[in-house]
Design an enzyme around this catalytic site. Structure first.
Site, PDB file in Angstrom:
ATOM      1  N   GLU A   1       0.823  -1.208   0.000  1.00  0.00           N
ATOM      2  CA  GLU A   1       0.000   0.000   0.000  1.00  0.00           C
ATOM      3  C   GLU A   1       0.862   1.266   0.000  1.00  0.00           C
ATOM      4  O   GLU A   1       0.523   2.261  -0.627  1.00  0.00           O
ATOM      5  CB  GLU A   1      -0.930   0.009   1.214  1.00  0.00           C
ATOM      6  CG  GLU A   1      -2.016  -1.047   1.176  1.00  0.00           C
ATOM      7  CD  GLU A   1      -3.111  -0.720   0.177  1.00  0.00           C
ATOM      8  OE1 GLU A   1      -4.242  -0.449   0.598  1.00  0.00           O
ATOM      9  OE2 GLU A   1      -2.826  -0.738  -1.045  1.00  0.00           O
TER      10      GLU A   1
ATOM     11  N   THR B   1      -6.287   8.225  -5.598  1.00  0.00           N
ATOM     12  CA  THR B   1      -6.276   8.141  -4.136  1.00  0.00           C
ATOM     13  C   THR B   1      -5.538   9.322  -3.510  1.00  0.00           C
ATOM     14  O   THR B   1      -5.986   9.897  -2.507  1.00  0.00           O
ATOM     15  CB  THR B   1      -5.628   6.821  -3.682  1.00  0.00           C
ATOM     16  OG1 THR B   1      -6.372   5.727  -4.209  1.00  0.00           O
ATOM     17  CG2 THR B   1      -5.612   6.723  -2.165  1.00  0.00           C
TER      18      THR B   1
END
Length: 310
Positions: free
Chosen positions: A131, A184
């Protein structure tokens, strides 16, 4: 074992009121990682299917690749060599935990391939490194549920403390991914650094209510608690027709509806399969009213997490 294939599920993070602390896994879609042992040490990405050539093939810059590398370093087995074939089965930048599913599938697969030297929960920090590569933040609200299955609470990052909660039997999730993209990093950039005391109190009450509703279980309490007064009002401006799509879901019987992760996908929780399918159709029609096509996925909450498929 010389070869293994693992499926890891998509996830919904935040779950309305739980920014960066709540997430749950679904049965589909998800990603598949196939690992094959080779004689030369190191991790090599041999191919990525379904990404349109957009994802990096260099292992250290790929979510699955870096997670495997960090795992091998941790167990002091950098002498191991593996080829990685990654199959993407969900849209990129969708808000469905695409990068998390790849990271989880990769680290779960290498752990299985080597005879499970670590417990499943111990794999979480390596998946979180995936991530970090993908979006600059090693958050756990996608990789946690993808790895552990079910509904997950991230109580703390320092030290890392992740708790898996039971969810009501028969509860279904509807995911709708409109054919638009939200980055994001952009979705994080627009968030405010400070919130009012009033909103903080409201949000804490909803967080507590959602946990209580899941555990009791109490569908009405779940519904009342799926209210986000901090993140959703800001991020919803990035999703055309958001208000209309959410209202269509609620009018069709959803317990609640909000943004999945950083978007643009939206999710709804429902009491049963028939309601979830009806909600999905209504949400898609609301998007289509302004010319936005979409994909819909309906499934129960995934309680297993990743699984070996070959």
């Amino acid at each position: 074992m010389e070869k293994i294939s693992v499926f890891a599920p998509a996830t919904v993070a935040n779950v309305a009121c739980g920014f960066d602390i709540f997430g749950f896994a679904v049965d589909s879609p998800g990603d598949v990682v196939e690992l094959t042992r080779r004689d030369t040490p190191g991790v090599r990405i041999t191919d990525i299917i379904g990404d349109g050539g957009r994802l990096p093939r260099e292992a250290a810059r790929n979510t699955a690749g870096i997670s495997i590398q960090r795992f091998l370093q941790h167990i002091d087995r950098t002498d191991i060599g593996v080829d990685v074939l990654l199959t993407k089965q969900m849209p990129l930048g969708s808000g469905l935990g695409s990068s998390a599913a790849s990271a989880v599938a990769g680290v779960f697969a290498i752990n299985e391939l080597l005879g499970r030297p670590l417990q499943t929960i111990e794999l979480l920090p390596f998946a979180m490194e995936g991530e970090r590569i993908a979006c600059g933040s090693a958050h756990a609200d996608n990789v946690g549920p993808s790895l552990l299955g079910g509904f997950v609470v991230v109580r703390s990052y320092s030290p890392l403390d992740v708790i898996k909660l039971d969810t009501p039997a028969g509860m279904f999730a509807t995911l709708v991914h409109p054919d638009i993209e939200v980055n994001t990093k952009d979705a994080r950039f627009i968030l405010k650094n400070e919130v009012s005391l009033k909103n903080a109190i409201t949000q804490m009450g909803n967080v507590a209510g959602l946990v209580a509703g899941l555990l009791k279980p109490d569908y009405d309490l779940i519904s009342r608690s799926m209210v986000d007064v901090i993140i959703e009002p800001v991020r919803s401006i990035l999703i055309p027709q958001f208000g209309e799509v959410k209202q269509a879901a609620l009018d069709s019987g959803a317990l609640g509806c909000s943004i999945s992760g950083s978007g643009p996908s939206m999710f709804a929780l429902c009491r049963d399969l028939a309601t979830a399918e009806r909600v999905g159709q209504a949400m898609q029609q609301a998007f289509l009213a302004v010319g936005i096509t979409s994909e819909a996925y309906v499934s129960e909450i995934n309680r297993q997490g990743p699984r070996v498929i070959g």
